[in-house]
Design a protein around this motif. Structure first.
Motif, PDB file in Angstrom:
ATOM      1  N   SER A  59     -13.211  71.899 137.728  1.00  0.00           N
ATOM      2  CA  SER A  59     -13.616  73.200 136.823  1.00  0.00           C
ATOM      3  C   SER A  59     -14.893  73.038 136.548  1.00  0.00           C
ATOM      4  N   SER A  88     -10.322  82.091 133.731  1.00  0.00           N
ATOM      5  CA  SER A  88     -11.740  82.372 133.641  1.00  0.00           C
ATOM      6  C   SER A  88     -12.144  82.450 135.110  1.00  0.00           C
ATOM      7  N   ALA A 145     -19.168  75.418 125.188  1.00  0.00           N
ATOM      8  CA  ALA A 145     -20.673  75.793 125.538  1.00  0.00           C
ATOM      9  C   ALA A 145     -21.292  76.497 124.443  1.00  0.00           C
ATOM     10  N   ARG A 152     -19.500  68.992 132.153  1.00  0.00           N
ATOM     11  CA  ARG A 152     -19.889  68.396 131.144  1.00  0.00           C
ATOM     12  C   ARG A 152     -19.399  67.523 130.238  1.00  0.00           C
ATOM     13  N   SER A 200     -16.562  73.629 133.665  1.00  0.00           N
ATOM     14  CA  SER A 200     -17.234  73.311 132.531  1.00  0.00           C
ATOM     15  C   SER A 200     -16.775  71.689 132.284  1.00  0.00           C
ATOM     16  N   TYR A 241     -21.826  79.244 130.537  1.00  0.00           N
ATOM     17  CA  TYR A 241     -21.711  79.548 132.156  1.00  0.00           C
ATOM     18  C   TYR A 241     -20.598  80.364 132.439  1.00  0.00           C
TER      19      TYR A 241
END
Ligand code: PMV
Length: 333
Positions: A140, A195, A12, A145, A142, A16
């Motif tokens: 998840s 995370s 990223a 993307r 992320s 986020y």
């Protein structure tokens, strides 16, 4: 039917960090990333009545029901897939990363993007890219993307059911091949704070979370504009500032969430010094100790040469904008 897919990790540039809905994995803010080239996960799945229980093997390690990795990640995702596809078969999943897992290199992003795509093929669900992005999100955040290549925006969406929270490609990988990312690996150990836990703690306790949300839209605007114009300083400087803001949030959580090690700090200082030596270099860091150095093709050799002087550097990976998820002909079992 057995099916396989390959997806690449994404890093990223506008991060986020925090969910407004944990079950549906809906983020508080939109984010922008670059899908990497060559940090890949290959995943093979097979749903079949011959399996009496789900089997999940990641990098040669078998994870069973009852383990944290299985229950909180794959197990929840598979339950959702079965509910959504109305198929009640058990599945065997074998997944292999060609880069270190769970050390801040977005292995879960590549993993769930590949898994969602392999499941779509295997169960013949006929999902569109947008629907795949929504499905991968359930594994998840992320991963939403990594369905797309190049530079990608995950729109946070407004709806309660998450139907408008998915990623869209800003530009494909060939649009800006001179944009490089040099990943400085400072540790190959698994991170202590996942995370998911780190972000929940941050949203709940950092006094700056509200300020982060107020400033992130400006970062999104600048990075998107910079990508479209191929304006490197605008993209990379904003990404560096955004990353430092995210880490400031983590550090001000209680208890604090600190992913940096001494190698991380050594690289940060070096990158800042190189700017004074004429190199156009910036950095970004995720939920782990690795530092991703951003530069253009013209500065690659200069950066590589200087990286030799960094004491606490274990390895480097050089990457650039890569492709979106794709079906693989090769199966892992
Ligand atoms: O999707 P997760 O749970 O792997 O969280 C990703 C968090 C960051 O990598 C730090 C930021 C991001 O947007 O990828």
């Amino acid at each position: 039917m057995k099916a396989s897919a390959v997806a690449d990790a994404n890093i990223a540039l506008v991060k986020y960090w925090g969910k407004r809905n944990k079950k549906l994995m809906l983020p508080h803010n939109s984010s922008i990333s670059m899908t990497t080239d060559g940090l890949s996960t290959l995943t093979t799945v097979e749903f079949d009545k011959k399996y009496k229980e789900d089997i999940f093997i990641l990098n040669g390690n078998k994870f069973k029901k009852g383990s944290e990795e299985y229950d909180e990640y794959i197990g929840v995702f598979l339950n959702f897939v079965r509910e959504f596809s109305k198929i009640n078969l058990k599945v065997k999943i074998v997944s292999q990363n060609n880069f270190p897992s769970t050390a801040g290199l977005a292995s879960s992003a590549a993993g769930f993007a590949a898994l969602a795509t392999a499941i779509n093929k295997s169960l013949n669900l006929g999902l569109s890219q947008t629907e795949l992005s929504i499905l991968a999100r359930r594994g998840s955040g992320s991963a939403t993307r990594s369905i797309f290549g190049g530079f990608v925006e995950w729109k946070k969406g407004e709806r309660e059911d998450g139907s408008d929270s998915f990623a869209e490609q800003i530009v494909p990988s060939g649009y800006w091949p001179e944009f490089k990312m040099i990943i400085g690996i400072t540790s190959k150990k698994e991170k202590k704070i996942k995370s998911r836990a780190g972000m929940a703690q941050t949203v709940k306790t950092s006094p700056y979370y509200k300020v982060w949300l107020e400033s992130v839209n400006e970062d999104l605007k600048k990075v998107k504009e910079g990508i479209l114009e191929r304006n490197f300083p605008l993209v990379a400087k904003t990404a560096e500032e955004n990353c430092l803001k995210m880490h400031a949030l983590m550090m001000t959580a209680r208890p604090s969430v600190i992913y940096w090690n001494k190698g991380t700090i050594e690289i940060i200082h070096s990158v800042l010094n190189w700017k004074g030596e004429g190199l156009e270099t910036y950095f970004t860091i995720d939920a782990g100790p690795q530092v991703k150095i951003l530069c253009l093709e013209k500065d690659i050799d200069g950066v590589r040469k200087r990286l030799r002087d960094i004491e606490n550097l274990k390895d480097i990976i050089i990457t650039k904008p890569g492709r979106g998820v794709r079906i693989a002909e090769k199966h892992l079992f």
